[in-house]
Design a protein around this motif. Sequence first.
Motif, PDB file in Angstrom:
ATOM      1  N   VAL A 141       0.854  -1.185   0.000  1.00 61.96           N
ATOM      2  CA  VAL A 141       0.000   0.000   0.000  1.00 61.96           C
ATOM      3  C   VAL A 141       0.892   1.238   0.000  1.00 61.96           C
ATOM      4  O   VAL A 141       2.052   1.187   0.413  1.00 61.96           O
ATOM      5  CB  VAL A 141      -0.936   0.040   1.233  1.00 61.96           C
ATOM      6  N   LYS A 142       0.335   2.326  -0.476  1.00 61.71           N
ATOM      7  CA  LYS A 142       1.051   3.590  -0.430  1.00 61.71           C
ATOM      8  C   LYS A 142       0.688   4.290   0.871  1.00 61.71           C
ATOM      9  O   LYS A 142      -0.483   4.392   1.218  1.00 61.71           O
ATOM     10  CB  LYS A 142       0.679   4.466  -1.617  1.00 61.71           C
ATOM     11  N   ALA A 143       1.697   4.749   1.573  1.00 63.00           N
ATOM     12  CA  ALA A 143       1.459   5.436   2.840  1.00 63.00           C
ATOM     13  C   ALA A 143       2.537   6.491   3.036  1.00 63.00           C
ATOM     14  O   ALA A 143       3.626   6.411   2.466  1.00 63.00           O
ATOM     15  CB  ALA A 143       1.492   4.436   3.997  1.00 63.00           C
ATOM     16  N   CYS A 144       2.210   7.482   3.848  1.00 64.53           N
ATOM     17  CA  CYS A 144       3.202   8.484   4.216  1.00 64.53           C
ATOM     18  C   CYS A 144       2.926   8.932   5.636  1.00 64.53           C
ATOM     19  O   CYS A 144       1.826   8.727   6.165  1.00 64.53           O
ATOM     20  CB  CYS A 144       3.178   9.670   3.262  1.00 64.53           C
ATOM     21  N   ALA A 145       3.935   9.501   6.253  1.00 59.27           N
ATOM     22  CA  ALA A 145       3.801  10.019   7.606  1.00 59.27           C
ATOM     23  C   ALA A 145       4.498  11.373   7.666  1.00 59.27           C
ATOM     24  O   ALA A 145       5.592  11.540   7.118  1.00 59.27           O
ATOM     25  CB  ALA A 145       4.406   9.059   8.616  1.00 59.27           C
ATOM     26  N   VAL A 158       1.598  10.483  -2.484  1.00 59.02           N
ATOM     27  CA  VAL A 158       0.468   9.870  -1.775  1.00 59.02           C
ATOM     28  C   VAL A 158      -0.648  10.894  -1.582  1.00 59.02           C
ATOM     29  O   VAL A 158      -1.830  10.601  -1.831  1.00 59.02           O
ATOM     30  CB  VAL A 158       0.920   9.291  -0.413  1.00 59.02           C
ATOM     31  N   ILE A 159      -0.294  12.097  -1.177  1.00 64.78           N
ATOM     32  CA  ILE A 159      -1.299  13.143  -0.959  1.00 64.78           C
ATOM     33  C   ILE A 159      -1.962  13.527  -2.280  1.00 64.78           C
ATOM     34  O   ILE A 159      -3.185  13.705  -2.343  1.00 64.78           O
ATOM     35  CB  ILE A 159      -0.662  14.362  -0.264  1.00 64.78           C
ATOM     36  N   ALA A 160      -1.178  13.619  -3.345  1.00 67.97           N
ATOM     37  CA  ALA A 160      -1.735  13.966  -4.656  1.00 67.97           C
ATOM     38  C   ALA A 160      -2.692  12.879  -5.143  1.00 67.97           C
ATOM     39  O   ALA A 160      -3.759  13.192  -5.698  1.00 67.97           O
ATOM     40  CB  ALA A 160      -0.613  14.176  -5.663  1.00 67.97           C
ATOM     41  N   SER A 161      -2.337  11.603  -4.926  1.00 63.70           N
ATOM     42  CA  SER A 161      -3.237  10.533  -5.371  1.00 63.70           C
ATOM     43  C   SER A 161      -4.535  10.554  -4.571  1.00 63.70           C
ATOM     44  O   SER A 161      -5.606  10.268  -5.101  1.00 63.70           O
ATOM     45  CB  SER A 161      -2.559   9.166  -5.262  1.00 63.70           C
TER      46      SER A 161
END
Length: 125
Positions: free
Chosen positions: A41-45, A67-70
């Motif tokens: 999965v795509k994730a960011c922190a 991730v934010i753009a998607s």
Amino acid sequence: MTRKKVKLAFIANDSARKATYKKRKRGLLKKMDELTTLCDVKACAILYSPYETRPVVWPAPSGAKDVIASFKRLPEMEKVKKMVSQEEFLRQRVAKAHEQLKKQQKDNREKDMTHVMYQCLAGQD
């Protein structure tokens, strides 16, 4: 050695709070890495801290931007489909607990009736 349950409260000691922050941050970022690797999965922190001048961005600022753009590209219905407010979340939890209570009461009634029937068959009052 077993771990004891941590009481969630503000840590008054500055050095202990900073040490705990560093340990927890490292653990959180490790879990994020495991989640993205194991589950694909795509994730960011993004972590803001009084101990660092700039926010910590995981995996990297460009990865977080992707991730934010998607997420922003998703249709509005997809974005809000699984989002709930605090009130709605609590309402769902109460309803679930109420259903569990009903089920447990039904099970208890059945067990009581079975117990009474066995006593009657054994000749007890």
